[in-house]
Design a protein around this motif. Structure first.
Motif, PDB file in Angstrom:
ATOM      1  N   ASN A  92       0.823  -1.214   0.000  1.00 31.08           N
ATOM      2  CA  ASN A  92       0.000   0.000   0.000  1.00 31.08           C
ATOM      3  C   ASN A  92       0.857   1.264   0.000  1.00 31.08           C
ATOM      4  O   ASN A  92       0.613   2.213   0.749  1.00 31.08           O
ATOM      5  CB  ASN A  92      -0.967  -0.006   1.186  1.00 31.08           C
ATOM      6  CG  ASN A  92      -2.015  -1.103   1.067  1.00 31.08           C
ATOM      7  OD1 ASN A  92      -2.407  -1.487  -0.037  1.00 31.08           O
ATOM      8  ND2 ASN A  92      -2.465  -1.622   2.183  1.00 31.08           N
ATOM      9  N   GLY A  93       1.886   1.240  -0.849  1.00 34.61           N
ATOM     10  CA  GLY A  93       2.735   2.409  -1.034  1.00 34.61           C
ATOM     11  C   GLY A  93       3.822   2.598  -0.003  1.00 34.61           C
ATOM     12  O   GLY A  93       4.586   3.566  -0.081  1.00 34.61           O
ATOM     13  N   GLY A 129       5.163  -5.402  -5.115  1.00 28.18           N
ATOM     14  CA  GLY A 129       4.184  -4.480  -4.569  1.00 28.18           C
ATOM     15  C   GLY A 129       2.836  -5.130  -4.319  1.00 28.18           C
ATOM     16  O   GLY A 129       2.339  -5.886  -5.160  1.00 28.18           O
ATOM     17  N   GLU A 180      -1.134  -4.045  -3.231  1.00 29.33           N
ATOM     18  CA  GLU A 180      -2.126  -2.986  -3.010  1.00 29.33           C
ATOM     19  C   GLU A 180      -3.458  -3.650  -2.701  1.00 29.33           C
ATOM     20  O   GLU A 180      -3.959  -4.446  -3.505  1.00 29.33           O
ATOM     21  CB  GLU A 180      -2.263  -2.089  -4.245  1.00 29.33           C
ATOM     22  CG  GLU A 180      -1.072  -1.208  -4.522  1.00 29.33           C
ATOM     23  CD  GLU A 180      -0.974  -0.019  -3.571  1.00 29.33           C
ATOM     24  OE1 GLU A 180      -2.015   0.329  -2.969  1.00 29.33           O
ATOM     25  OE2 GLU A 180       0.129   0.535  -3.437  1.00 29.33           O
TER      26      GLU A 180
END
Length: 434
Positions: free
Chosen positions: A224-225, A331, A333
């Motif tokens: 989430n970044g 990554g 998300e």
């Protein structure tokens, strides 16, 4: 009645049969109970339970009485150390624990039998509140959690004492962590569930993304970044060293249940306040390494919910997840978040156990400087070794969405963010001794 039996693999055989044929498995359990305890057994039904990840439970009649049975079974448990099911330790120390009426304790034939209750398990109460929040019911659940944690804290303070590496190693709690990282006998690493679930496997994620273990294991992690300090390999390697049983004695030992996830907790409703009581103390002990004792319950009762660990099909229906892999960056998300009741439990767990407990350890010169890393390691191992989170090669219960959520949450627990904050940093900042 307590029966000491010789090691065998009857529980493993029954669990294997139950996955394919519950009716046949029920007959096997009937014969098993009747043989072990010399009692008549009828109308036995196995409970198809999403929380029974390494165990089997259900109900039966014996004459005019009704009973609840449960047994826990680990792969290769005949090679493991320590004694199962020491409920008397918990009761004598003052913890609320339901005592079995019949018990068989040794590896391969462990079985507990309780008089059947009308009380729900705390896990079932909370599952309903995840789906249908009710402020008054959440407040009662939080109060019950806080009261239980006050008891856990009091017993921990009373029973705390320095322990040796040998004493720490004798505790059965290591079956939940270290002994799932290695092959037994011999101790080869990576082995056990780590090798069975993940090493060398293909991982399937949403939108048709498939990645190999070799691709993701050394990748930088972003959830989430937020970028995290440890890779997947580093998290497991850290666990292999830090949770080696002889290395877990630095914060002393205490009396503890060790596996008090809420499917092992009865919810007793009262007129004004509700009460919680333990059962199934398969990993209880009186010298449990004190920073490991409440790690699994903290993760499984809070961060594993809602849905993604125990109800992955529901998670796939309710949440979105995406996984990307580019230039060595893995990554995740997702839009998964804890529900209000889980946040209430987290607040109670942090305030009524973790913060005062860490302060107590510091006052007695038993709080190691790496205490946060020790707890983070346990939080990371709790989901990754209890169930196969991989939705690809060798998949069990998980799907691409729940796998992405689960691995993202686990890797968020494993280390602090390089920058920024998340639910784990907020938890650790809240419990840090001042």
């Amino acid at each position: 009645m307590v029966v000491e039996t010789t090691p065998s693999s009857r529980t493993a055989e029954i669990r294997a049969v139950a996955r394919e044929d519950a009716s046949r498995a029920a007959g096997m359990v009937e014969d098993f109970i009747a043989e072990l305890f010399g009692i008549p057994v009828s109308d036995l039904k196995i409970n198809l339970d999403q929380y029974s990840l390494n165990s089997l439970n259900g109900f039966f009649r014996s004459g005019d009485e009704r009973f609840f049975f449960k047994f826990h079974q680990e792969e290769g448990e005949e090679e493991m150390t320590g004694e199962y099911y020491r409920a008397d330790i918990l009761s004598s120390a003052g913890l609320p624990v339901d005592q079995p009426v019949h018990m068989s304790t040794l590896p391969g034939e462990q079985l507990l039998i309780y008089r059947r209750r009308s009380d729900p398990r705390f896990s079932d109460v909370l599952f309903e509140l995840d789906q249908s929040p009710d402020d008054a019911a959440i407040a009662r659940a939080r109060s019950a959690e806080a009261d239980l944690n006050a008891r856990i804290l009091a017993v921990a303070k009373t029973s705390l004492r320095p322990i040796s590496g040998e004493e720490a190693s004798a505790e059965p709690i290591h079956r939940l962590f270290y002994e799932r990282l290695i092959d037994l006998p011999g101790g080869r690493y990576p082995g056990g569930r780590l090798a069975k679930f993940y090493v060398g496997k293909r991982f399937d994620f949403p939108n048709g993304v498939s990645l190999t273990w070799d691709e993701i294991v050394d990748a930088t992690v972003m959830v989430n970044g937020i970028r995290y300090a440890r890779t997947l390999r580093q998290a497991f390697d850290e666990a292999h060293e830090r949770y080696r049983p002889g290395n877990t004695a630095s914060a002393g030992g205490i009396v503890a249940h060790g596996d008090a996830h809420n499917a092992n907790v009865w919810y007793e409703r009262g007129a004004e306040r509700d009460r919680l009581a333990f059962f199934d103390p398969a990993f209880a002990g009186d010298k449990v390494p004190s920073l490991l004792a409440e790690v699994k319950s903290t993760f499984h009762n809070i961060f594993a919910h809602p849905f993604w660990l125990y109800n992955p099909d529901m998670a796939a229906e309710r949440y979105r997840a995406e996984v990307t892999f580019e230039d060595g960056l893995l990554g995740f998300e997702t839009d998964w978040r804890p529900t209000p009741v889980r946040l209430a439990l987290l607040e109670a767990k942090a305030g009524t156990f973790w913060k005062p407990w860490l302060a107590h350890l510091r006052e007695h010169d038993l709080l190691p400087g790496d205490w946060e890393e020790i707890v983070r390691t346990g939080l990371f191992l709790s989901p990754t070794l209890v169930m196969n989170l991989n939705a690809g090669e060798g998949a069990d219960r998980h799907n691409p969405v729940s796998s992405a959520i689960g691995l993202g949450v686990a890797l968020s627990a494993a280390s602090r963010p390089v920058d920024g904050e998340d639910m784990f940093t907020r938890f650790f900042d809240a419990v840090r001794p001042e």
